[in-house]
Design an enzyme around this catalytic site. Structure first.
Site, PDB file in Angstrom:
ATOM      1  N   GLU A 189      29.470  39.164  39.240  1.00  0.00           N
ATOM      2  CA  GLU A 189      30.120  38.639  38.043  1.00  0.00           C
ATOM      3  C   GLU A 189      29.890  37.141  37.880  1.00  0.00           C
ATOM      4  O   GLU A 189      30.057  36.592  36.814  1.00  0.00           O
ATOM      5  CB  GLU A 189      31.621  38.972  38.019  1.00  0.00           C
ATOM      6  CG  GLU A 189      32.421  38.441  39.172  1.00  0.00           C
ATOM      7  CD  GLU A 189      32.458  39.384  40.368  1.00  0.00           C
ATOM      8  OE1 GLU A 189      33.384  39.236  41.163  1.00  0.00           O
ATOM      9  OE2 GLU A 189      31.577  40.242  40.540  1.00  0.00           O
ATOM     10  N   ARG A 193      35.309  41.666  52.987  1.00  0.00           N
ATOM     11  CA  ARG A 193      36.623  42.294  52.846  1.00  0.00           C
ATOM     12  C   ARG A 193      36.535  43.811  52.758  1.00  0.00           C
ATOM     13  O   ARG A 193      37.480  44.497  53.111  1.00  0.00           O
ATOM     14  CB  ARG A 193      37.377  41.698  51.658  1.00  0.00           C
ATOM     15  CG  ARG A 193      37.716  40.218  51.891  1.00  0.00           C
ATOM     16  CD  ARG A 193      38.421  39.573  50.738  1.00  0.00           C
ATOM     17  NE  ARG A 193      37.665  39.753  49.513  1.00  0.00           N
ATOM     18  CZ  ARG A 193      38.183  39.694  48.297  1.00  0.00           C
ATOM     19  NH1 ARG A 193      39.463  39.459  48.138  1.00  0.00           N
ATOM     20  NH2 ARG A 193      37.430  39.850  47.245  1.00  0.00           N
TER      21      ARG A 193
END
Length: 177
Positions: free
Chosen positions: A99, A62
């Site tokens: 994460e 992205r």
């Protein structure tokens, strides 16, 4: 001119993606609106227009979307930063933590000329792992990290703080959660 709040409203939450407990910030509704896409590019590019940026290094997938348009807007080179094993030429590799796991990214060894001013771009700043790894690749190839830009900042994951500590640069982003 669209405001940041309009962009925030267009970004949709997808719960439990890509794994349970993660709330994915989906930018595809922004991409489907040409006026909103233009506003995002304009607002991301604005603080960097007079900084002499030589290249935008953007991380797949992205990050490529706005990163390539951003490079066009700034009149500079676009550097694709990809997952390990995806680039066809000789690469420099950097491992990092996400994460929700770990990964490695690569950049072509000839992507940056020495002392180039490089803007690191991705769609989202979370823990800072991907952005810092990209910046590490820039430095390993003798480039200078001139800034960081994002569409979204997840402030509760402290990536912004890590970038400030490591580079003494305030990352630029449009939407903060």
């Amino acid at each position: 001119m669209l405001l940041v709040e309009d962009i925030r409203k267009a970004i949709r939450d997808v719960n439990n993606y890509p794994k349970p407990g993660v709330v994915f910030k989906d930018i595809t509704p922004v991409l489907s609106d040409p006026e909103m896409m233009r506003a995002v590019v304009d607002q991301i590019a604005q603080p960097f227009r007079s900084q002499g940026i030589d290249a935008v290094a953007a991380t797949e997938a992205r990050g490529f979307i706005f990163g390539s348009i951003l490079a066009y807007e700034l009149g500079c080179s676009f550097i694709p930063v990809r997952k390990a094993g995806k680039l066809p030429y000789k690469t420099q590799r950097m491992e990092y933590d996400l994460e929700y796991g770990s990964s490695a990214i690569e950049m072509h060894v000839d992507a940056i000329k020495p002392r180039w001013r490089v803007l690191v771009h991705d769609d989202l700043l979370a823990t800072g792992g991907t952005a810092l790894a990209t910046a590490g690749l820039v430095e390993s190839l003798q480039g200078f990290v001139a800034g960081f830009s994002f569409v979204i900042n997840l402030s509760f994951l402290h990536g912004e703080r890590k970038i400030k500590e490591r580079f003494n640069i305030d990352p630029h982003y449009l939407v903060n959660y």
